[in-house]
Design an enzyme around this catalytic site. Structure first.
Site, PDB file in Angstrom:
ATOM      1  N   SER A 106       0.846  -1.189   0.000  1.00  0.00           N
ATOM      2  CA  SER A 106       0.000   0.000   0.000  1.00  0.00           C
ATOM      3  C   SER A 106       0.884   1.243   0.000  1.00  0.00           C
ATOM      4  O   SER A 106       1.599   1.513   0.971  1.00  0.00           O
ATOM      5  CB  SER A 106      -0.911   0.015   1.223  1.00  0.00           C
ATOM      6  OG  SER A 106      -1.490   1.297   1.327  1.00  0.00           O
ATOM      7  N   HIS A 138      -0.761  -0.927  -4.534  1.00  0.00           N
ATOM      8  CA  HIS A 138      -2.090  -0.593  -4.027  1.00  0.00           C
ATOM      9  C   HIS A 138      -2.160   0.906  -3.755  1.00  0.00           C
ATOM     10  O   HIS A 138      -1.346   1.457  -3.014  1.00  0.00           O
ATOM     11  CB  HIS A 138      -2.356  -1.395  -2.748  1.00  0.00           C
ATOM     12  CG  HIS A 138      -3.736  -1.228  -2.188  1.00  0.00           C
ATOM     13  ND1 HIS A 138      -4.836  -1.904  -2.697  1.00  0.00           N
ATOM     14  CD2 HIS A 138      -4.194  -0.473  -1.170  1.00  0.00           C
ATOM     15  CE1 HIS A 138      -5.906  -1.575  -1.993  1.00  0.00           C
ATOM     16  NE2 HIS A 138      -5.552  -0.698  -1.057  1.00  0.00           N
ATOM     17  N   ASP A 191      -4.429   4.007  -2.394  1.00  0.00           N
ATOM     18  CA  ASP A 191      -5.597   4.326  -1.570  1.00  0.00           C
ATOM     19  C   ASP A 191      -6.109   5.724  -1.855  1.00  0.00           C
ATOM     20  O   ASP A 191      -5.440   6.716  -1.541  1.00  0.00           O
ATOM     21  CB  ASP A 191      -5.241   4.174  -0.084  1.00  0.00           C
ATOM     22  CG  ASP A 191      -5.116   2.712   0.309  1.00  0.00           C
ATOM     23  OD1 ASP A 191      -6.103   1.977   0.110  1.00  0.00           O
ATOM     24  OD2 ASP A 191      -4.045   2.307   0.785  1.00  0.00           O
ATOM     25  N   MET A 239      -8.811   8.449  -0.996  1.00  0.00           N
ATOM     26  CA  MET A 239      -9.760   8.812   0.065  1.00  0.00           C
ATOM     27  C   MET A 239     -10.234  10.237  -0.160  1.00  0.00           C
ATOM     28  O   MET A 239      -9.421  11.117  -0.450  1.00  0.00           O
ATOM     29  CB  MET A 239      -9.081   8.711   1.437  1.00  0.00           C
ATOM     30  CG  MET A 239      -8.445   7.355   1.706  1.00  0.00           C
ATOM     31  SD  MET A 239      -7.826   7.260   3.390  1.00  0.00           S
ATOM     32  CE  MET A 239      -6.937   5.697   3.337  1.00  0.00           C
ATOM     33  N   HIS A 259      -7.964   1.610  -4.893  1.00  0.00           N
ATOM     34  CA  HIS A 259      -8.999   1.341  -3.896  1.00  0.00           C
ATOM     35  C   HIS A 259      -9.668   2.672  -3.574  1.00  0.00           C
ATOM     36  O   HIS A 259      -9.068   3.517  -2.922  1.00  0.00           O
ATOM     37  CB  HIS A 259      -8.324   0.712  -2.669  1.00  0.00           C
ATOM     38  CG  HIS A 259      -9.229   0.512  -1.503  1.00  0.00           C
ATOM     39  ND1 HIS A 259      -8.742   0.308  -0.223  1.00  0.00           N
ATOM     40  CD2 HIS A 259     -10.588   0.460  -1.393  1.00  0.00           C
ATOM     41  CE1 HIS A 259      -9.759   0.143   0.610  1.00  0.00           C
ATOM     42  NE2 HIS A 259     -10.894   0.242  -0.069  1.00  0.00           N
ATOM     43  N   MET A 278     -12.000   4.841  -1.690  1.00  0.00           N
ATOM     44  CA  MET A 278     -12.806   5.071  -0.492  1.00  0.00           C
ATOM     45  C   MET A 278     -13.443   6.438  -0.648  1.00  0.00           C
ATOM     46  O   MET A 278     -13.023   7.432  -0.044  1.00  0.00           O
ATOM     47  CB  MET A 278     -11.903   4.982   0.755  1.00  0.00           C
ATOM     48  CG  MET A 278     -11.457   3.550   1.038  1.00  0.00           C
ATOM     49  SD  MET A 278      -9.964   3.457   2.033  1.00  0.00           S
ATOM     50  CE  MET A 278      -8.736   3.548   0.735  1.00  0.00           C
ATOM     51  N   MET A 334     -12.218  -5.627   3.668  1.00  0.00           N
ATOM     52  CA  MET A 334     -11.448  -4.762   4.574  1.00  0.00           C
ATOM     53  C   MET A 334     -11.257  -5.472   5.906  1.00  0.00           C
ATOM     54  O   MET A 334     -12.226  -5.957   6.501  1.00  0.00           O
ATOM     55  CB  MET A 334     -12.175  -3.429   4.827  1.00  0.00           C
ATOM     56  CG  MET A 334     -12.193  -2.447   3.657  1.00  0.00           C
ATOM     57  SD  MET A 334     -10.578  -1.875   3.103  1.00  0.00           S
ATOM     58  CE  MET A 334      -9.836  -1.214   4.585  1.00  0.00           C
ATOM     59  N   ASP A 368      -7.123  -6.253   3.182  1.00  0.00           N
ATOM     60  CA  ASP A 368      -6.473  -4.946   3.276  1.00  0.00           C
ATOM     61  C   ASP A 368      -6.627  -4.396   4.689  1.00  0.00           C
ATOM     62  O   ASP A 368      -7.739  -4.118   5.127  1.00  0.00           O
ATOM     63  CB  ASP A 368      -7.140  -4.009   2.247  1.00  0.00           C
ATOM     64  CG  ASP A 368      -6.528  -2.619   2.202  1.00  0.00           C
ATOM     65  OD1 ASP A 368      -5.504  -2.385   2.861  1.00  0.00           O
ATOM     66  OD2 ASP A 368      -7.095  -1.769   1.482  1.00  0.00           O
TER      67      ASP A 368
HETATM   68  C1  DX5 Z   1      -6.787   1.654   4.844  1.00  0.00           C
HETATM   69  C2  DX5 Z   1      -6.217   1.377   3.479  1.00  0.00           C
HETATM   70  C3  DX5 Z   1      -5.124   0.383   3.474  1.00  0.00           C
HETATM   71  C4  DX5 Z   1      -3.935   0.762   4.321  1.00  0.00           C
HETATM   72  C5  DX5 Z   1      -3.272  -0.501   4.775  1.00  0.00           C
HETATM   73  O1  DX5 Z   1      -7.981   2.355   4.710  1.00  0.00           O
HETATM   74  O2  DX5 Z   1      -7.237   0.877   2.612  1.00  0.00           O
HETATM   75  O3  DX5 Z   1      -4.734   0.037   2.155  1.00  0.00           O
HETATM   76  O4  DX5 Z   1      -2.997   1.551   3.652  1.00  0.00           O
HETATM   77  O5  DX5 Z   1      -2.216  -0.185   5.616  1.00  0.00           O
HETATM   78  P1  DX5 Z   1      -1.670  -1.190   6.714  1.00  0.00           P
HETATM   79  O6  DX5 Z   1      -1.143  -2.381   5.992  1.00  0.00           O
HETATM   80  O7  DX5 Z   1      -0.632  -0.391   7.404  1.00  0.00           O
HETATM   81  O8  DX5 Z   1      -2.822  -1.560   7.619  1.00  0.00           O
HETATM   82 ZN    ZN Z   2      -6.640   0.045   0.614  1.00  0.00          ZN
END
Ligand code: DX5
Ligand code: ZN
Length: 225
Positions: free
Chosen positions: A9, A34, A36, A38, A67, A69, A142, A176
């Protein structure tokens, strides 16, 4: 047999050096990167959007596992397709009324559609998407509440992974949140094959070892099951 995919990630990377961090992870054996996304609304954190994906794409041909969110995933499909995203995973909680349209549009923009669900969302909610004529091709379970890296893995989410794997032997199932050397075996034996890991990989002195340990765990679990 579904292939193991290890996806660091990039949320845990040094965002100011994203291209070199991406290259470093690929050198360490990462299959996917990956990303993220947001929006500060669906989750209480704000990260990156299509312009950053577009910049990163100029430096790598890697599979960018995005991903989202976000509260309104429909608005992101066109820009992400143009930016060069590979996978586009939206949340089922944000797409109750329009998931069919979302899947169609994601595919029409050349991306691979995936659906994610939060820890408290029942697994049954994604079944129609996986069984649709044009299906979601990956389910992201998740294993922490979305929003931040570095949280503690929630083992109770493994019932959902087991149920999915039993029902769909060849589906890509991604986990994840909180994955690393101490939690990978639980997730792998439940049937997950796509493994996202942020802090455990970026925080390691030898990320390549963590990546290879997680890949071995998935491969070993597949031999037993
Ligand atoms: C959280 C993200 C993850 C996060 C995972 O909302 O979707 O992808 O970066 O990080 P770790 O592996 O540190 O939990
Ligand atoms: Zn993620």
């Amino acid at each position: 047999m579904v292939k193991p995919k290890i996806a660091p990630s990039m949320l845990s990377s040094d965002f100011a050096n994203l291209a070199s961090e991406a290259e470093r992870m690929l050198h360490c054996g990462a299959d996917w990167l990956h990303m993220d996304i947001m929006d500060g609304h669906f989750v209480p954190n704000l990260t990156i959007g299509a312009p950053v994906i577009e910049s990163l794409r100029k430096h790598t041909s890697a599979y960018l596992d995005c991903h989202l969110m976000v509260s309104n995933p429909l608005d992101y499909i066109e820009p992400f397709g143009k930016a060069g995203a590979s996978g586009f995973t939206f949340h089922v909680e944000a797409s109750k009324d329009n998931w069919q349209e979302l899947i169609q549009k994601i595919k029409s923009k050349g991306m691979r559609p995936g659906v994610a669900l939060k820890p408290k969302t029942p697994i049954e909610e994604v079944y129609p998407l996986v069984e649709n004529e044009t299906p979601a091709e990956m389910v992201l379970v998740m294993t922490v509440e979305p929003g931040f890296g570095g949280q503690k893995f929630m083992p109770e989410t493994m019932d959902k992974v087991r149920a999915l794997r039993q029902k769909y032997p060849s589906l890509d199932i991604e986990v994840d949140g909180g994955l690393g050397p101490s939690t990978i075996d639980i997730a792998a034996s439940a049937g997950a094959n796509c493994i996202v890991a942020g802090s455990s990989v970026f925080g390691a002195s030898e990320p390549a070892q963590v990546i290879s340990l997680m890949r071995n765990s998935v491969e070993e679990a597949q031999k037993i099951n």
